[in-house]
Design an enzyme around this catalytic site. Structure first.
Site, PDB file in Angstrom:
ATOM      1  N   CYS A 170      39.815  29.242  49.873  1.00  0.00           N
ATOM      2  CA  CYS A 170      40.684  28.278  50.162  1.00  0.00           C
ATOM      3  C   CYS A 170      41.013  28.264  51.570  1.00  0.00           C
ATOM      4  CB  CYS A 170      41.858  28.698  49.428  1.00  0.00           C
ATOM      5  SG  CYS A 170      42.163  30.609  49.295  1.00  0.00           S
TER       6      CYS A 170
ATOM      7  N   ARG B 194      28.464  32.280  46.858  1.00  0.00           N
ATOM      8  CA  ARG B 194      28.823  31.366  48.014  1.00  0.00           C
ATOM      9  C   ARG B 194      27.802  32.212  49.215  1.00  0.00           C
ATOM     10  NH1 ARG B 194      35.044  32.217  48.704  1.00  0.00           N
ATOM     11  NH2 ARG B 194      35.455  30.923  46.834  1.00  0.00           N
TER      12      ARG B 194
ATOM     13  N   GLY C  59      47.259  32.587  45.599  1.00  0.00           N
ATOM     14  CA  GLY C  59      45.562  32.694  45.880  1.00  0.00           C
ATOM     15  C   GLY C  59      45.057  33.952  45.253  1.00  0.00           C
TER      16      GLY C  59
ATOM     17  N   HIS D 188      48.775  27.503  51.376  1.00  0.00           N
ATOM     18  CA  HIS D 188      48.615  28.453  52.440  1.00  0.00           C
ATOM     19  C   HIS D 188      48.863  27.629  53.983  1.00  0.00           C
ATOM     20  CE1 HIS D 188      46.638  31.090  49.688  1.00  0.00           C
ATOM     21  NE2 HIS D 188      45.480  30.795  50.007  1.00  0.00           N
TER      22      HIS D 188
ATOM     23  N   GLN E 203      49.377  33.184  53.639  1.00  0.00           N
ATOM     24  CA  GLN E 203      48.667  32.843  52.503  1.00  0.00           C
ATOM     25  C   GLN E 203      49.759  32.933  51.158  1.00  0.00           C
ATOM     26  OE1 GLN E 203      44.537  34.307  53.927  1.00  0.00           O
ATOM     27  NE2 GLN E 203      44.404  33.850  51.968  1.00  0.00           N
TER      28      GLN E 203
HETATM   29  P1  NAP Z   1      43.459  33.021  37.011  1.00  0.00           P
HETATM   30  O1  NAP Z   1      44.783  32.438  36.940  1.00  0.00           O
HETATM   31  O2  NAP Z   1      43.627  34.513  37.040  1.00  0.00           O
HETATM   32  O3  NAP Z   1      42.455  32.928  35.826  1.00  0.00           O
HETATM   33  C1  NAP Z   1      41.352  33.428  35.162  1.00  0.00           C
HETATM   34  C2  NAP Z   1      41.162  33.522  33.781  1.00  0.00           C
HETATM   35  O4  NAP Z   1      42.143  34.488  33.506  1.00  0.00           O
HETATM   36  C3  NAP Z   1      41.425  32.358  32.757  1.00  0.00           C
HETATM   37  O5  NAP Z   1      40.547  31.209  33.032  1.00  0.00           O
HETATM   38  C4  NAP Z   1      41.715  32.721  31.764  1.00  0.00           C
HETATM   39  O6  NAP Z   1      40.620  32.953  30.999  1.00  0.00           O
HETATM   40  C5  NAP Z   1      42.287  34.366  31.963  1.00  0.00           C
HETATM   41  N1  NAP Z   1      43.637  34.471  31.639  1.00  0.00           N
HETATM   42  C6  NAP Z   1      44.092  35.544  30.897  1.00  0.00           C
HETATM   43  N2  NAP Z   1      45.533  35.543  30.906  1.00  0.00           N
HETATM   44  C7  NAP Z   1      45.815  34.459  31.453  1.00  0.00           C
HETATM   45  C8  NAP Z   1      47.098  33.566  31.526  1.00  0.00           C
HETATM   46  N3  NAP Z   1      48.139  34.109  31.104  1.00  0.00           N
HETATM   47  N4  NAP Z   1      47.019  32.433  32.064  1.00  0.00           N
HETATM   48  C9  NAP Z   1      46.005  31.845  32.415  1.00  0.00           C
HETATM   49  N5  NAP Z   1      44.673  32.387  32.171  1.00  0.00           N
HETATM   50  C10 NAP Z   1      44.759  33.732  31.775  1.00  0.00           C
HETATM   51  O7  NAP Z   1      42.434  33.137  38.188  1.00  0.00           O
HETATM   52  P2  NAP Z   1      42.478  31.967  39.388  1.00  0.00           P
HETATM   53  O8  NAP Z   1      43.319  31.817  40.353  1.00  0.00           O
HETATM   54  O9  NAP Z   1      42.427  30.522  38.492  1.00  0.00           O
HETATM   55  O10 NAP Z   1      40.890  32.236  40.172  1.00  0.00           O
HETATM   56  C11 NAP Z   1      39.854  31.936  39.244  1.00  0.00           C
HETATM   57  C12 NAP Z   1      38.553  32.029  40.217  1.00  0.00           C
HETATM   58  O11 NAP Z   1      38.703  31.172  41.365  1.00  0.00           O
HETATM   59  C13 NAP Z   1      38.437  33.518  41.166  1.00  0.00           C
HETATM   60  O12 NAP Z   1      37.087  33.539  41.128  1.00  0.00           O
HETATM   61  C14 NAP Z   1      39.178  33.083  42.344  1.00  0.00           C
HETATM   62  O13 NAP Z   1      38.767  34.240  43.470  1.00  0.00           O
HETATM   63  C15 NAP Z   1      38.655  31.750  42.619  1.00  0.00           C
HETATM   64  N6  NAP Z   1      39.603  30.943  43.420  1.00  0.00           N
HETATM   65  C16 NAP Z   1      40.928  31.148  43.222  1.00  0.00           C
HETATM   66  C17 NAP Z   1      41.597  30.281  44.165  1.00  0.00           C
HETATM   67  C18 NAP Z   1      43.257  30.482  43.968  1.00  0.00           C
HETATM   68  O14 NAP Z   1      43.610  29.850  44.982  1.00  0.00           O
HETATM   69  N7  NAP Z   1      44.023  31.228  43.060  1.00  0.00           N
HETATM   70  C19 NAP Z   1      40.955  29.585  45.204  1.00  0.00           C
HETATM   71  C20 NAP Z   1      39.992  29.482  45.384  1.00  0.00           C
HETATM   72  C21 NAP Z   1      38.783  29.997  44.559  1.00  0.00           C
HETATM   73  P3  NAP Z   1      40.074  32.830  29.557  1.00  0.00           P
HETATM   74  O15 NAP Z   1      40.618  31.483  28.958  1.00  0.00           O
HETATM   75  O16 NAP Z   1      38.485  33.035  29.388  1.00  0.00           O
HETATM   76  O17 NAP Z   1      40.960  34.172  28.857  1.00  0.00           O
END
Ligand code: NAP
Length: 371
Positions: free
Chosen positions: A138, A105, A169, A278, A165
């Site tokens: 977000c 970003r 998040g 949030h 939040q």
């Molecule tokens: P997350 O839920 O931790 O998922 C990220 C990756 O972790 C998955 O794609 C998967 O990849 C792996 N993983 C390992 N164990 C898992 C499980 N039990 N269930 C699901 N996935 C698992 O992360 P996220 O919140 O989606 O965030 C992803 C990115 O978006 C980050 O950079 C974050 O900063 C950004 N973001 C997040 C938010 C938010 O609100 N959460 C908002 C804006 C931006 P594999 O399939 O490759 O293993």
């Protein structure tokens, strides 16, 4: 010919909300798609199998496979982006990179995408040949959708915010941990104990359980349940958290404001135990004295998702809580009133589903622009 889109990080929290939306809106018919994983290469994923047959997962680190794609949409996180993005660009890949993670970003080569607010900027940058598009933080995206009318009409002198939040998040691990904290408390309390003790004995017992060294808190570091955490993201070593810093930096980048027109935005970001919405409380200094009805009208007319909630107790309890907004694209804005400190000062309180408008929806809409 249909474009080929590679999805990385679709299994995580943001990625699965994105898939849900793409399936619901039937976007998949418009492009070819390949699913990647960093941990399940070669798997025939059961969830995906409900929608697409024989979608074996490819290796998200295989540059040869990635180079074949027209668009890569990743919700995997900054560590993945940093490991793959630069190598791909270095070897001459000219495709579009659409990312949920924060690291790109800040780069000049990227545009932060939130098309109800900066659609023109997105179109201009596509015409200029920009190929890197990143979803906003977000809280920033949700604030801009809520107060878009005031921003676009150049009515804001500065904003001070306090955020509330949600656990989501912090990613899927953070949500699972919040649930584990509930189970941990639940195991240690029972109906008979509550019925037989005074309220202070119960309170003391719950506090002691929360402070136990084996209380689940690997992600949150301190208990989130029955508590709150007044620090989100890294320490910038100037008293401000990185999450707080993003509010001003990203807002001004999204609005393409130069140094002279820059809007000052600062406040405190706080993690609370809500699940996926949030909330934000704003103290806004306007550039001039405007009557409240006009302010509401300007806010309400900016986009079709924003909705004014009358500033009374009943409407606020019914329509201005995380639970009432969760799973929807609505952006309610309430508690709007003039503050006693001066006629240019107003308050507002807004909520948004941070996995929809706060993360997945701007990416889905960008993908459709590119297609
Ligand atoms: P997350 O839920 O931790 O998922 C990220 C990756 O972790 C998955 O794609 C998967 O990849 C792996 N993983 C390992 N164990 C898992 C499980 N039990 N269930 C699901 N996935 C698992 O992360 P996220 O919140 O989606 O965030 C992803 C990115 O978006 C980050 O950079 C974050 O900063 C950004 N973001 C997040 C938010 C938010 O609100 N959460 C908002 C804006 C931006 P594999 O399939 O490759 O293993």
């Amino acid at each position: 010919m249909k474009k080929i889109v590679g999805f990385v990080g679709w299994r995580g929290l943001v990625g699965s909300v994105l898939l849900e939306r793409i399936i619901k809106k039937k976007d998949f018919k418009n492009f070819k798609f390949v699913f990647f994983s960093t941990s399940q290469v070669g798997f025939n994923n059961l969830y995906l199998n409900n929608f697409f047959k024989n979608k074996f997962l490819k290796d998200a680190y295989n540059l040869e496979e990635l180079k074949e794609l027209d668009i890569i949409l990743t919700c995997q996180g900054s560590a993945y982006t940093n490991q793959v993005y630069y190598k791909l660009r270095k070897c001459g890949w000219k495709g579009y990179w659409v990312d949920a993670a924060s690291d790109l970003r800040m780069k000049d080569e990227s545009i932060i995408i939130l098309d109800p607010i900066n659609r023109e900027e997105i179109i201009k940058s596509l015409n200029k040949g920009i190929k890197t598009f990143v979803g906003g933080n977000c809280t920033v995206s949700l604030m801009l959708l809520a107060l878009g009318g005031l921003f676009k009409n150049k009515l804001i002198e500065w904003i001070s915010f306090s955020t509330y939040q949600a656990a989501s998040g912090g990613g899927s691990g953070y949500i699972l941990e919040l649930l584990k904290q509930i189970i941990f408390l639940n195991k240690s309390l029972n109906k008979d104990f509550i019925a037989s003790k005074s309220i202070l004995e119960i309170e003391k017992n719950v506090t002691e359980i929360s402070k136990k060294s084996n209380f689940p808190k690997k992600n949150s570091l301190v208990p989130l349940i029955l508590n709150l955490i007044p620090w989100i993201d890294e320490d910038r070593n100037n008293g401000q958290s990185k999450e707080e810093w993003k509010m001003e930096f990203e807002t001004n980048k999204i609005l393409s404001l130069n140094k002279k027109d820059k809007i000052s935005i600062d406040g405190t970001c706080v993690r609370v135990g809500s699940l996926r919405c949030h909330s934000q409380s704003f103290l806004i200094k306007l550039k001039k004295n405007i009557n409240l009805l006009d302010i509401e009208q300007i806010i309400a007319s900016d986009n079709k998702w924003v909705k004014i909630i009358p500033n009374n107790k009943k409407s606020s309890l019914e329509n201005l809580t995380p639970l009432s907004v969760t799973g929807t694209l609505q952006i309610p804005v309430g508690r709007i009133r003039k503050l006693s400190i001066g006629n240019k000062y107003i308050s507002a309180f807004s909520i948004g589903d941070q996995l929809l408008w706060g993360a997945a929806e701007p990416l889905r809409r960008m993908l459709n622009f590119l297609i």
